[in-house]
Design an enzyme around this catalytic site. Structure first.
Site, PDB file in Angstrom:
ATOM      1  N   CYS A 340       0.839  -1.210   0.000  1.00 55.25           N
ATOM      2  CA  CYS A 340       0.000   0.000   0.000  1.00 55.25           C
ATOM      3  C   CYS A 340       0.873   1.259   0.000  1.00 55.25           C
ATOM      4  O   CYS A 340       1.536   1.541  -0.986  1.00 55.25           O
ATOM      5  CB  CYS A 340      -0.988  -0.031   1.148  1.00 55.25           C
ATOM      6  SG  CYS A 340      -2.453   1.004   0.848  1.00 55.25           S
ATOM      7  N   HIS A 433      -3.855  -5.558   1.016  1.00 56.31           N
ATOM      8  CA  HIS A 433      -3.668  -5.915   2.424  1.00 56.31           C
ATOM      9  C   HIS A 433      -4.170  -7.343   2.638  1.00 56.31           C
ATOM     10  O   HIS A 433      -5.135  -7.778   2.018  1.00 56.31           O
ATOM     11  CB  HIS A 433      -4.443  -4.970   3.337  1.00 56.31           C
ATOM     12  CG  HIS A 433      -3.931  -3.576   3.335  1.00 56.31           C
ATOM     13  ND1 HIS A 433      -2.688  -3.242   3.793  1.00 56.31           N
ATOM     14  CD2 HIS A 433      -4.510  -2.409   2.922  1.00 56.31           C
ATOM     15  CE1 HIS A 433      -2.502  -1.937   3.675  1.00 56.31           C
ATOM     16  NE2 HIS A 433      -3.585  -1.411   3.155  1.00 56.31           N
TER      17      HIS A 433
END
Length: 509
Positions: A340, A433
């Protein structure tokens, strides 16, 4: 057996053990066949997950949902605050971003949000036999009581019995418990029905006289003393709350001859740092958070985790000399993984035309991946599936960044064929994630890192991250069943706080 009711678990401080105690109570009830659900009215955390219903909630509530045998839902955490700086937080209401606030401006919104949380709790209580609620911070924050929506404000609004947990490891737990009650107004005190002492180490006989005195002073019993168990470390609400001396987890002995050493850069505004928990669950993988360049020198794999303030954390990375360490590691052909915000740092440039994070502008990335990232105002949330490194994967996404790849191959291919992330050989990045929780993918990644590092390391073929998490939830349930007065707990859940609990005052004489 409990058939209906609710309970609120408050704490003397943040990180006193509220989250794990709620998870343990939920697991204990679930194993007894009770239809139970978790609830946290207001959470402040950058560690979140995306639910199937499209919104995001705190990761601790997702863990508590798993303890109940439920999928995560926005109803379990209707208000989530995600700090972007020391003074401001993004507000997520019922899973959807609803502006940014300062501490002062957030207080002005509390009256409206009280209705949100009480209606969410009421809805859960209609759907489930029992709801176990978690407070936020401490109810003793009397400077915030007038606008409280998560502790005694919620307990009063929903008539919830309250137990208070204190962390004995911090010292002064008896004073913390007594003082928490003593500063509350009488109507709040009337709902506080008992105590739990957490993280106890030592001889229980030495603690018992203090607990008897606490009962004499407050008229309330201690419902249990929960022992310290170092193997409980997964899915901490604070992404670094489970880290002791920089080390994540308690890794088992390697299958091969060598350990595989993973260095995770401890960013100032790290988000979803629990992505690396799955690595630490692997035998022979030693995961450590680092904040100085020397700790990168002997790492086999460097991980840049997520960040709530990517550009600011990238500037910090450079100021600390860590950026040079990451670059040197990659240029030596050793693996780097960015997740991310960490992925965005590996790009050539990061564009923020709308000022999503700070002032509009463009920042130079580390340039290790042929990718450019542009922040959109709208946050992208999703729970896609696909393939990565030849393995089927499921994960979730929470990000403002949109990637534009150059010649680099994608790391992930979504089910509809959309490419995601970047596979630069020894440098990899993704917005995904939870990707490392996919066992086969994790083993492939570790095998690649070991080969690049020349390590005699073999990923354990039987390691299941889901089973590891389930075992920890069962341990929490065991601790509740063994060390808490479960009959008293059942009575509180079903009947509420007993009438006539004495008021406690601090003498001014």
């Amino acid at each position: 057996m409990v058939t209906a009711g609710a309970l609120l678990v408050a704490g003397t401080t943040s990180d006193a053990g509220k989250s794990v105690l709620v998870a343990g109570i939920c697991r204990w009830l679930h194993r007894r066949g009770v239809d139970v659900a978790p609830f946290k009215a207001q959470n402040m955390s950058n560690n979140s997950v995306v639910c199937a219903d499209g919104g995001e909630i705190g990761r601790a509530q997702a863990l508590q949902a798993a303890a109940c045998g439920l999928a995560p839902s926005v109803g379990f955490n209707p208000v989530l605050l995600k700090p972007g700086s020391d003074r401001t937080s993004q507000v997520v209401v019922r899973g959807v971003v609803d502006g940014t606030v300062s501490a002062a401006s957030y207080r002005e919104r509390k009256a409206a949000l009280l209705e949100v949380v009480t209606s969410s709790l009421a809805s859960l209580r209609e759907q489930h036999e029992v709801v176990i609620c978690e407070g936020a911070g401490s109810p003793a924050e009397i400077n915030l009581r007038s606008t409280d929506i998560a502790n005694m404000g919620l307990a009063r609004a929903a008539d919830l019995p309250v137990i208070v947990v204190g962390d004995i490891d911090r010292g002064g737990v008896l004073a913390h418990l007594f003082g928490t009650l003593a500063v509350l107004e009488p109507a709040d005190q009337a709902l506080v029905a008992g105590w739990v002492v957490n993280k106890f180490r030592g001889d229980p006989a030495l603690l018992e006289p203090g607990l008897e005195q606490l009962r004499a002073l407050t008229g309330r019993p201690t419902l249990g003393v929960v022992p310290w168990r170092p193997e409980l470390w997964l899915d901490a609400e604070d992404s670094l709350g489970h880290v002791a001396d920089g080390v994540v987890g308690r890794p088992a002995t390697p299958v091969g001859r060598d350990w595989l050493r993973v260095a995770v850069v401890r960013l100032p505004r790290v988000s979803n740092g629990t992505d690396v928990d799955a690595l630490a669950a692997e035998p022979g993988v030693a995961v450590r958070y680092v904040t100085e360049p020397s700790r990168l020198a002997d790492a086999d794999l460097v991980v840049l985790p997520g960040s709530k303030a990517t550009v600011a954390d990238l500037a910090w990375l450079r100021a600390q000399g860590l950026a040079d360490g990451v670059l040197a590691h990659a240029r030596a052909g050793r693996p780097v993984l960015g997740v991310c915000g960490g992925y965005q740092m590996l790009a050539r440039r990061i564009h923020d035309p709308h000022g999503v994070e700070a002032a509009p502008g463009t920042a130079e990335g580390l340039g290790l991946l042929d990718v450019e990232v542009t922040f959109d105002v709208a946050k992208h949330l999703g729970t896609p599936t696909g393939t990565a490194l030849g393995e089927s994967v499921a994960f979730y996404e929470i990000h403002h960044g949109r990637e534009l790849r150059g010649a680099v191959a994608p790391l992930v291919t979504l089910g509809d064929g959309t490419p995601e992330g970047a596979d630069g050989g020894h440098v990899l990045g993704t917005h995904a994630h939870g990707l490392l929780e996919n066992d086969a993918l994790r083993r492939r990644l570790l095998a690649r890192a070991a080969a690049a590092a020349g390590r005699d390391f073999t990923p354990a073929p039987a390691t299941s991250y889901a089973a590891t998490r389930a075992a920890q939830l069962d341990l929490l349930g065991d601790l509740v069943e063994t060390h808490l007065d479960t009959d008293a707990l059942e009575a509180l859940i079903a009947k509420g706080a007993p009438p006539g609990l004495p008021e406690v005052r601090v003498s001014s004489s």
